[in-house]
Design an enzyme around this catalytic site. Structure first.
Site, PDB file in Angstrom:
ATOM      1  N   LYS A  25       7.908  30.373  19.799  1.00 22.05           N
ATOM      2  CA  LYS A  25       8.778  30.199  18.639  1.00 22.05           C
ATOM      3  C   LYS A  25       8.266  29.098  17.725  1.00 22.05           C
ATOM      4  CE  LYS A  25      12.240  27.453  18.693  1.00 22.05           C
ATOM      5  NZ  LYS A  25      13.183  26.568  17.991  1.00 22.05           N
ATOM      6  N   ASN A  26       7.866  27.968  18.294  1.00 28.00           N
ATOM      7  CA  ASN A  26       7.464  26.816  17.494  1.00 28.00           C
ATOM      8  C   ASN A  26       6.100  26.993  16.835  1.00 28.00           C
ATOM      9  OD1 ASN A  26       9.849  25.469  18.007  1.00 28.00           O
ATOM     10  ND2 ASN A  26       9.038  24.375  19.788  1.00 28.00           N
ATOM     11  N   CYS A 120      19.251  22.397  16.058  1.00 26.83           N
ATOM     12  CA  CYS A 120      19.896  21.729  17.190  1.00 26.83           C
ATOM     13  C   CYS A 120      20.314  20.310  16.830  1.00 26.83           C
ATOM     14  CB  CYS A 120      18.936  21.680  18.385  1.00 26.83           C
ATOM     15  SG  CYS A 120      18.785  23.239  19.258  1.00 26.83           S
ATOM     16  N   ARG A 125      16.093  13.455  13.189  1.00 27.26           N
ATOM     17  CA  ARG A 125      14.921  14.226  12.792  1.00 27.26           C
ATOM     18  C   ARG A 125      14.752  14.231  11.264  1.00 27.26           C
ATOM     19  NH1 ARG A 125      14.420  19.605  16.486  1.00 27.26           N
ATOM     20  NH2 ARG A 125      16.374  20.213  15.531  1.00 27.26           N
ATOM     21  N   ASP A 308      10.734  18.767  24.794  1.00 25.04           N
ATOM     22  CA  ASP A 308      11.403  20.064  24.965  1.00 25.04           C
ATOM     23  C   ASP A 308      11.522  20.486  26.423  1.00 25.04           C
ATOM     24  OD1 ASP A 308      11.986  20.439  22.328  1.00 25.04           O
ATOM     25  OD2 ASP A 308      10.399  21.892  21.929  1.00 25.04           O
ATOM     26  N   ARG A 400      18.249  31.278  20.528  1.00 24.66           N
ATOM     27  CA  ARG A 400      17.389  30.804  19.441  1.00 24.66           C
ATOM     28  C   ARG A 400      15.951  30.633  19.909  1.00 24.66           C
ATOM     29  NH1 ARG A 400      18.296  25.708  18.283  1.00 24.66           N
ATOM     30  NH2 ARG A 400      16.690  25.941  16.707  1.00 24.66           N
TER      31      ARG A 400
END
Length: 425
Positions: A25-26, A120, A125, A308, A400
């Site tokens: 995903k990232n 999230c 951030r 993560d 997600r």
């Protein structure tokens, strides 16, 4: 509409079998954003079928891109006609990665306006590093109530030093700098594998980037890019989650379709904790014949232990022998899963950026809620090892970032069921 699905999980005495890891995903999100530069058709393979990916498709669509799909893991993005430069709040609020369109939009359209992104709730951030990079390249920044607008006449290559090796800022600046006049150097850049994947994609499109995957990236600006075919790298965080699933259930799992080098920090920690690990060219076997021994964990930018994986590792520590200290250095609000783990009987004490985890022989099933993506994964892992029944709510967060997590776990022997409820109107 908000989906109220939840998981029911029962204790598993050792997950066993093989599991294939989905696309990352990232890596997919910035690469999808980068297709804006091509002005043509790009086909992406190994794209995970996730909520975040679908949200990025909607954001690209609002700019004028056309997205088609031949199957759930392959999409074609046609960015020949990009005619809008504003992304509305109702789209960007769903996805932190929405801000990644700013770099390529600035490079191609010379202006873009975005509502501040969502995602999230694991910390501030801030996007300041992104904006400082754009300003260094010659852009003008305007901040308003809940939005940011960036404009430029042209982008000029320069030297940029990041105060912190932010992955998002590195990616965003990189996608703008590929079209800047002259040479750009990003120092103290993030070195995560996802950065290298993005650079490989951009180079295939026609960019001239060297040093991606190190702390210094050099970009020579070019004028034209082309549409290409590209396969997204495997998801190292999903791979790591299954590695811990094996360890926490004293199981024996082969995790396939991965790059073992990408999970090296976790592999080293699990070996230190007593798991047996067999490393092959594109797979890893994790076998845990007994409970692990507790060790300390400190999150750091790659190649350090990934933030993560912090929540999932904490779940493992709750059932490990001894006491382990988890130190979170990346996000200031990433211990929200602690309270939910304690509802299951975990012994965890938080002191600032540290969580002291005292291992126990067992956890007890309970009703718990996922506060964010990785916290959700941690609660699923704890549920697999807890006595009785665990119900994990707010699994929209899990959807997600994990493709068919429940199905993949079922195939390994887990007793996990998704209970579907009608969305709230």
């Amino acid at each position: 509409m908000e989906n109220k699905d939840f998981f029911i999980i029962k204790k598993c005495d050792g997950l066993r079998g093989e599991v294939s890891v989905s696309g990352c995903k990232n890596a997919a999100l910035p690469i999808m954003a980068a297709t804006i530069l091509s002005g043509g058709k790009t086909t992406l393979k190994n794209v995970p079928d996730l909520t975040d990916v679908r949200n990025m498709c909607e954001i690209l669509g609002c700019f004028g891109a056309k997205i088609t799909s031949t199957n759930k893991n392959e999409i074609t993005i046609d960015t020949e006609k990009i005619y809008h430069t504003i992304a509305p709040y109702d789209l960007t609020c769903k996805l932190r990665g929405s801000f990644l369109v700013m770099g390529p939009m600035l490079a191609r359209m010379k202006k873009v306006r975005l509502s501040l992104p969502g995602g999230c709730p694991i910390g501030a951030r801030p996007v300041d590093l992104h904006l400082k990079g754009f300003a260094a390249l010659g852009a003008t920044i305007t901040k308003g109530s809940g939005f940011v607008e960036v404009k430029c006449d042209e982008l000029i290559g320069t030297k940029i030093y990041l105060d912190f090796p932010s992955v998002g800022a590195t990616e965003n600046i990189l996608m703008a700098a590929v079209a800047a006049k002259g040479k750009t150097t990003i120092e103290n850049a993030a070195a995560e594998p996802e950065i290298a994947d993005l650079a490989n994609f951009l180079n295939k499109m026609g960019a001239k980037i060297s040093g991606a995957g190190t702390d210094t990236i050099t970009i020579q600006g070019v004028e034209k890019f082309k549409g290409v075919k590209y396969s997204i790298m495997p998801d190292r965080i999903e791979a790591g989650t299954f590695m811990i699933a094996s360890a926490i259930t004293t199981g024996d799992i082969v995790i396939k379709d991965i790059v073992p080098e990408h999970v090296k920090p976790l592999t080293a920690k699990l070996l230190e904790m007593g798991a047996d690990i067999e490393i092959n060219a594109n797979s890893i076997r994790v076998c845990a014949q007994r409970p692990c021994s507790a060790k300390d964990v400190k999150t750091l930018p790659f190649p350090g232990f990934p933030t993560d994986m912090q929540a999932q590792m904490m779940s493992l520590l709750t059932l490990s022998k001894g006491t382990g200290i988890v130190t979170e250095t990346i996000f200031e609000n990433r211990f929200m899963h602690v309270g939910e783990l304690c509802r299951m009987g975990a012994q965890i004490k938080v002191e600032g950026h540290c969580a002291i985890v005292e291992g126990k022989r067992s956890l007890s099933g309970a009703k718990v809620s996922a506060s964010d993506l990785r916290a959700g994964a941690a609660l699923v892992l704890a549920g697999l090892a807890a006595k009785g029944e665990t119900q994990v709510y707010d699994i929209r967060h899990i959807d997600r970032g994990y493709e068919n997590l429940d199905v993949k776990l079922q195939n390994l022997g887990a007793v996990i069921e998704r209970i579907e409820r009608a969305p709230l109107q």
